[in-house]
Enzyme design. Sequence first.
Site, PDB file in Angstrom:
ATOM      1  N   TYR A 290      46.878  47.518  39.045  1.00 33.21           N
ATOM      2  CA  TYR A 290      45.936  47.314  40.151  1.00 33.21           C
ATOM      3  C   TYR A 290      45.896  48.558  41.024  1.00 33.21           C
ATOM      4  O   TYR A 290      46.918  49.217  41.227  1.00 33.21           O
ATOM      5  CB  TYR A 290      46.369  46.131  41.027  1.00 33.21           C
ATOM      6  CG  TYR A 290      46.444  44.795  40.330  1.00 33.21           C
ATOM      7  CD1 TYR A 290      45.450  43.838  40.505  1.00 33.21           C
ATOM      8  CD2 TYR A 290      47.538  44.469  39.522  1.00 33.21           C
ATOM      9  CE1 TYR A 290      45.531  42.590  39.890  1.00 33.21           C
ATOM     10  CE2 TYR A 290      47.630  43.233  38.902  1.00 33.21           C
ATOM     11  CZ  TYR A 290      46.621  42.301  39.091  1.00 33.21           C
ATOM     12  OH  TYR A 290      46.709  41.071  38.472  1.00 33.21           O
ATOM     13  N   HIS A 298      40.950  42.328  41.143  1.00 32.13           N
ATOM     14  CA  HIS A 298      41.436  42.193  39.769  1.00 32.13           C
ATOM     15  C   HIS A 298      42.073  43.502  39.312  1.00 32.13           C
ATOM     16  O   HIS A 298      41.798  44.572  39.864  1.00 32.13           O
ATOM     17  CB  HIS A 298      40.281  41.831  38.830  1.00 32.13           C
ATOM     18  CG  HIS A 298      39.699  40.479  39.114  1.00 32.13           C
ATOM     19  ND1 HIS A 298      40.374  39.314  38.833  1.00 32.13           N
ATOM     20  CD2 HIS A 298      38.509  40.112  39.643  1.00 32.13           C
ATOM     21  CE1 HIS A 298      39.624  38.267  39.182  1.00 32.13           C
ATOM     22  NE2 HIS A 298      38.493  38.732  39.677  1.00 32.13           N
ATOM     23  N   LYS A 329      38.310  44.684  31.902  1.00 29.02           N
ATOM     24  CA  LYS A 329      39.288  45.691  32.260  1.00 29.02           C
ATOM     25  C   LYS A 329      39.175  46.861  31.284  1.00 29.02           C
ATOM     26  O   LYS A 329      38.520  46.747  30.247  1.00 29.02           O
ATOM     27  CB  LYS A 329      40.710  45.114  32.240  1.00 29.02           C
ATOM     28  CG  LYS A 329      40.870  43.875  33.128  1.00 29.02           C
ATOM     29  CD  LYS A 329      42.270  43.383  33.146  1.00 29.02           C
ATOM     30  CE  LYS A 329      42.370  41.997  33.764  1.00 29.02           C
ATOM     31  NZ  LYS A 329      41.583  41.783  34.958  1.00 29.02           N
TER      32      LYS A 329
END
Length: 351
Positions: A290, A298, A329
């Site tokens: 993160y 997220h 991601k």
Amino acid sequence: MSGKLVGESVIVDDPAEASQIHNKGSYGVPQSGGGLKLELMEAIYLVESDRLSVASDGSPISAADLLRTGHKASEGFEVRYLVFRELRQRGYVVKTSSPPLDFRVFPRGGAPNKTPSKWWVAAISERSTFDLGALLGHLDRTSDVRKGLLLAVVDEESDVTYYEVKRVVPKGRLGAVDLSSAHEGLLMADRVMVDAGDSAVALHGGHFFGKMIGQALQLSLIEATFLVELGALKLRDAKTNKPVGLPALKKRARAVQPDFDLRLSAFKDMKGKGMVVKTGFKYGSHFRAYEGDPDKSHARYLVHAVPEEYTTMWPEVSRAVRLAHGVKKEILLGRVSKKDVEYVGLTRFRP
């Protein structure tokens, strides 16, 4: 249009026909006298498209015959041709490149001697070995000339999947870990427990180490080792209550996780870059990283720590990229060497 096979090239002698082929798609290299020299891939594609007929010693040659000629002359020719063909069908001008890369691809509307190429492309069979060291060599070459790098992976059904490859420097917003006081924890089998109180609040509230489980904070072995190395945590064995030093902690960690040192190097590097780093187990990776408070945003990256000479098979890479994409991601391979950790990002790409 008519051409003749000469060695591993096709020559179009008629100046008018040569000009027409070259001007519509930038195929071939114009020759003195008005002719045109086509590379074998270009000729095969033009024959497939019914724009060219090729003969050798007066006998016609089919696209399949030309493909066989290329296969006999060059290992992997058919895989490279499938990529060339697919990019041409997408409307790009494609020219062969100097090894180890295969093609230079120009932007739509661009052409050699008019516009710079946009990407350099490596054509790869899905059966090939993924070699991270070789990939970084490709990145060095493309970065030096400010080109994008695409990996075109051809599967057993001759479909092409493209991956864009970039070096990434992850960066978070956290400052240094507070070292004003050392906290105490109990070492269990494969984790560390810190009793609820000021220590738990300090460790979890600043850099989001561990997870609150009831009235206690539980740390992973990687988090605990990182904190012990910094002097921010002191440990005792949960069974004997005897002090546990750093060597004993690492020995325990290696016993339960053989690649512990590899993962620890990547963890420490990301923490040094201000990231919040948590386990990536549920996503099939080593870490999720993160840029800030994990309760408010997220994870941006899924990170897999790999050794310097890392190799694997392409289906494993494809699976990791697809999973990361599915959870919005970016997948990073953190290549750990003796001097540093460098991160390589791969994303699926549609030219």
